[in-house]
Design a protein around this motif. Structure first.
Motif, PDB file in Angstrom:
ATOM      1  N   GLY A  60      -4.964   7.150 -18.097  1.00  0.00           N
ATOM      2  CA  GLY A  60      -5.602   8.005 -17.106  1.00  0.00           C
ATOM      3  C   GLY A  60      -4.640   8.952 -16.416  1.00  0.00           C
ATOM      4  O   GLY A  60      -3.432   8.947 -16.676  1.00  0.00           O
ATOM      5  N   PRO A  61      -5.165   9.791 -15.519  1.00  0.00           N
ATOM      6  CA  PRO A  61      -4.322  10.737 -14.774  1.00  0.00           C
ATOM      7  C   PRO A  61      -3.212  10.027 -14.008  1.00  0.00           C
ATOM      8  O   PRO A  61      -3.400   8.924 -13.472  1.00  0.00           O
ATOM      9  N   LEU A  62      -2.055  10.661 -13.944  1.00  0.00           N
ATOM     10  CA  LEU A  62      -0.871  10.090 -13.320  1.00  0.00           C
ATOM     11  C   LEU A  62      -0.879  10.308 -11.807  1.00  0.00           C
ATOM     12  O   LEU A  62      -1.200  11.403 -11.338  1.00  0.00           O
ATOM     13  N   LEU A  63      -0.540   9.279 -11.052  1.00  0.00           N
ATOM     14  CA  LEU A  63      -0.448   9.382  -9.597  1.00  0.00           C
ATOM     15  C   LEU A  63       0.916   9.909  -9.184  1.00  0.00           C
ATOM     16  O   LEU A  63       1.937   9.537  -9.772  1.00  0.00           O
ATOM     17  N   GLU A  64       0.928  10.756  -8.176  1.00  0.00           N
ATOM     18  CA  GLU A  64       2.170  11.193  -7.547  1.00  0.00           C
ATOM     19  C   GLU A  64       2.321  10.435  -6.236  1.00  0.00           C
ATOM     20  O   GLU A  64       1.493  10.575  -5.329  1.00  0.00           O
ATOM     21  N   ILE A  65       3.343   9.612  -6.133  1.00  0.00           N
ATOM     22  CA  ILE A  65       3.577   8.820  -4.928  1.00  0.00           C
ATOM     23  C   ILE A  65       4.199   9.708  -3.856  1.00  0.00           C
ATOM     24  O   ILE A  65       5.128  10.475  -4.127  1.00  0.00           O
ATOM     25  N   MET A  66       3.681   9.597  -2.625  1.00  0.00           N
ATOM     26  CA  MET A  66       4.162  10.397  -1.505  1.00  0.00           C
ATOM     27  C   MET A  66       4.637   9.461  -0.385  1.00  0.00           C
ATOM     28  O   MET A  66       4.202   8.312  -0.310  1.00  0.00           O
ATOM     29  N   PRO A  67       5.495   9.937   0.510  1.00  0.00           N
ATOM     30  CA  PRO A  67       6.004   9.071   1.584  1.00  0.00           C
ATOM     31  C   PRO A  67       4.932   8.780   2.638  1.00  0.00           C
ATOM     32  O   PRO A  67       4.154   9.659   3.016  1.00  0.00           O
ATOM     33  N   LEU A  68       4.923   7.549   3.116  1.00  0.00           N
ATOM     34  CA  LEU A  68       4.066   7.167   4.239  1.00  0.00           C
ATOM     35  C   LEU A  68       4.710   7.623   5.543  1.00  0.00           C
ATOM     36  O   LEU A  68       5.929   7.807   5.611  1.00  0.00           O
ATOM     37  N   PRO A  69       3.920   7.773   6.609  1.00  0.00           N
ATOM     38  CA  PRO A  69       4.485   8.239   7.879  1.00  0.00           C
ATOM     39  C   PRO A  69       5.142   7.142   8.703  1.00  0.00           C
ATOM     40  O   PRO A  69       5.549   7.380   9.839  1.00  0.00           O
ATOM     41  N   TYR A  70       5.252   5.928   8.175  1.00  0.00           N
ATOM     42  CA  TYR A  70       5.893   4.827   8.891  1.00  0.00           C
ATOM     43  C   TYR A  70       6.703   4.000   7.899  1.00  0.00           C
ATOM     44  O   TYR A  70       6.422   3.982   6.696  1.00  0.00           O
ATOM     45  N   MET A 117       0.836  -1.199   0.000  1.00  0.00           N
ATOM     46  CA  MET A 117       0.000   0.000   0.000  1.00  0.00           C
ATOM     47  C   MET A 117       0.872   1.250   0.000  1.00  0.00           C
ATOM     48  O   MET A 117       1.826   1.353   0.775  1.00  0.00           O
ATOM     49  N   TYR A 118       0.511   2.200  -0.847  1.00  0.00           N
ATOM     50  CA  TYR A 118       1.233   3.459  -0.979  1.00  0.00           C
ATOM     51  C   TYR A 118       0.278   4.629  -0.767  1.00  0.00           C
ATOM     52  O   TYR A 118      -0.937   4.507  -0.953  1.00  0.00           O
ATOM     53  N   LEU A 119       0.864   5.744  -0.400  1.00  0.00           N
ATOM     54  CA  LEU A 119       0.143   7.018  -0.300  1.00  0.00           C
ATOM     55  C   LEU A 119       0.404   7.799  -1.579  1.00  0.00           C
ATOM     56  O   LEU A 119       1.549   7.889  -2.036  1.00  0.00           O
ATOM     57  N   ALA A 120      -0.647   8.366  -2.161  1.00  0.00           N
ATOM     58  CA  ALA A 120      -0.476   9.068  -3.436  1.00  0.00           C
ATOM     59  C   ALA A 120      -1.500  10.194  -3.567  1.00  0.00           C
ATOM     60  O   ALA A 120      -2.480  10.281  -2.815  1.00  0.00           O
ATOM     61  N   ASN A 121      -1.246  11.056  -4.550  1.00  0.00           N
ATOM     62  CA  ASN A 121      -2.185  12.112  -4.927  1.00  0.00           C
ATOM     63  C   ASN A 121      -2.429  12.011  -6.427  1.00  0.00           C
ATOM     64  O   ASN A 121      -1.520  11.669  -7.192  1.00  0.00           O
ATOM     65  N   VAL A 122      -3.658  12.321  -6.831  1.00  0.00           N
ATOM     66  CA  VAL A 122      -3.979  12.344  -8.256  1.00  0.00           C
ATOM     67  C   VAL A 122      -4.874  13.541  -8.551  1.00  0.00           C
ATOM     68  O   VAL A 122      -5.788  13.853  -7.780  1.00  0.00           O
ATOM     69  N   ARG A 123      -4.597  14.236  -9.625  1.00  0.00           N
ATOM     70  CA  ARG A 123      -5.408  15.365 -10.083  1.00  0.00           C
ATOM     71  C   ARG A 123      -6.280  14.886 -11.231  1.00  0.00           C
ATOM     72  O   ARG A 123      -5.766  14.324 -12.206  1.00  0.00           O
ATOM     73  N   LEU A 124      -7.583  15.123 -11.150  1.00  0.00           N
ATOM     74  CA  LEU A 124      -8.512  14.656 -12.164  1.00  0.00           C
ATOM     75  C   LEU A 124      -8.848  15.784 -13.137  1.00  0.00           C
ATOM     76  O   LEU A 124      -8.843  16.958 -12.774  1.00  0.00           O
TER      77      LEU A 124
END
Length: 357
Positions: free
Chosen positions: A342-352, A275-282
């Motif tokens: 589709g829109p590209l995801l930006e992967i972000m760091p998890l807090p652990y 599991m990863y944390l990410a952001n996506v702009r639609l």
């Protein structure tokens, strides 16, 4: 949602949809305040009545739960809580939850909190395995009022109203008005008896801004806490959602449904998805990212390389999400939402930290 509590919330300006408070006014402003709460410059208050509570009582409650859940229930004690999962025999998660002892202390039963949409099916399935065990299951959702506070002033506000706060991560305190669980340094959940709930809410809302459920979803996503929903049942084994990284899986306990698969994956296999944390702009404000949405990558072609676990509008734009994805696909840096184009995801760091094996 308790009917009296629902009426109180509506009188307080809550907009309720499908049994969930979605906002109190300007959703965007509430989300911006929640971002400020995550950095310490504001405090927010959220109703959590969209979660359900299953109460387990009886002298065999602990041993019954120990044989059904992925977490080590014996570690909970009277002043602690644990994340955990309930799996099918193939090790696929039917639910994720937070579980703790109720306010009666060592002689009390256990409260399992999970999405209200899963409560009936999970309670029914668990009840099938009670057999001769001295344990009873009951839906306690209407008998208690869950709410949450986040921000650097959260602890002092709760201290003033409840008389005490838990000092360590996932510690629990019990008092006359209910229970308080410390979820993080500046995030707390309160589970209040209905007669005290309006007064507790009034006291907290003097210094904390009420915000809708999507704001709490965002805080949980940023904390990397997975929540299984109807759209994602039986899709993941616990390690795929990093559950062992937050204490939700014990590899030293005895058998439970799916335990052989979970343990074999840990010790003999290789986890190909995490599991990863990410952001996506639609491209359109009319579209939304939802749990269960598939993800694609260049290396997998038309075959799905992942799935959204949870998603919520981001105060920084677009949607922040937790998603289980092929580790190799993430390394390519090209994960896309819903289609290979589709829109590209930006992967972000998890807090652990997470072991990628």
């Amino acid at each position: 949602m308790n009917l009296i509590w629902r009426a109180y919330q509506q009188n307080s300006g809550a907009i309720i949809e499908d049994g969930r408070v979605v906002r109190y006014g300007d959703a965007a402003a509430e989300l911006a305040s929640t971002r400020s709460a995550s950095t310490g410059s504001a405090t927010v208050l959220c109703d959590l009545s969209h979660f359900g509570l299953i109460y387990f009582s009886g002298e065999d409650a602990q041993s019954f739960l120990q044989g059904q859940l992925s977490c080590d229930v014996r570690q909970i004690g009277s002043t602690g809580a644990l994340y955990g999962s309930y799996c099918n025999p193939k090790g696929r998660m039917l639910a994720s939850f937070l579980i703790w002892r109720d306010r009666n202390g060592a002689d009390g039963g256990y409260l399992m909190q999970l999405p209200l949409a899963l409560l009936t099916s999970v309670q029914k399935r668990l009840s099938m395995y009670v057999l001769r065990a001295k344990v009873k299951l009951a839906d306690s959702s209407g008998m208690l009022v869950p709410m949450a506070v986040a921000g650097d002033d959260a602890g002092s506000l709760i201290q003033e109203i409840m008389g005490a706060i838990p000092l360590a991560h996932l510690d629990v305190i019990h008092c006359e008005k209910g229970s308080v669980i410390r979820l993080a340094k500046n995030r707390f959940e309160l589970v209040i008896t209905p007669e005290y709930a309006p007064a507790v809410w009034d006291g907290l809302s003097k210094d904390a801004l009420p915000v809708g459920g999507p704001c709490w979803d965002w805080l949980e996503i940023k904390a990397g806490i997975p929540m299984i929903t109807p759209a994602t049942q039986e899709q993941f084994i616990p390690q795929m959602t990093n559950l062992e990284a937050i204490g939700g899986v014990s590899f030293q306990k005895g058998c439970y449904p799916g335990q052989e698969v979970v343990s074999r994956t840990q010790y003999l296999g290789k986890i190909k998805r995490r599991m990863y944390l990410a952001n996506v702009r639609l491209p359109s404000s009319e579209t939304r990212v939802e749990a269960g949405d598939e993800l694609f990558s260049v290396d997998m072609g038309d075959q799905s390389s992942g799935m959204v676990v949870n998603a919520a509008p981001s105060p920084n734009g677009g949607f922040d999400l937790l998603a289980v994805m092929q580790i190799g696909s993430v390394e390519t840096g090209q994960i896309r939402w819903k289609s290979p184009e589709g829109p590209l995801l930006e992967i972000m760091p998890l807090p652990y930290p997470v072991d990628q094996q």
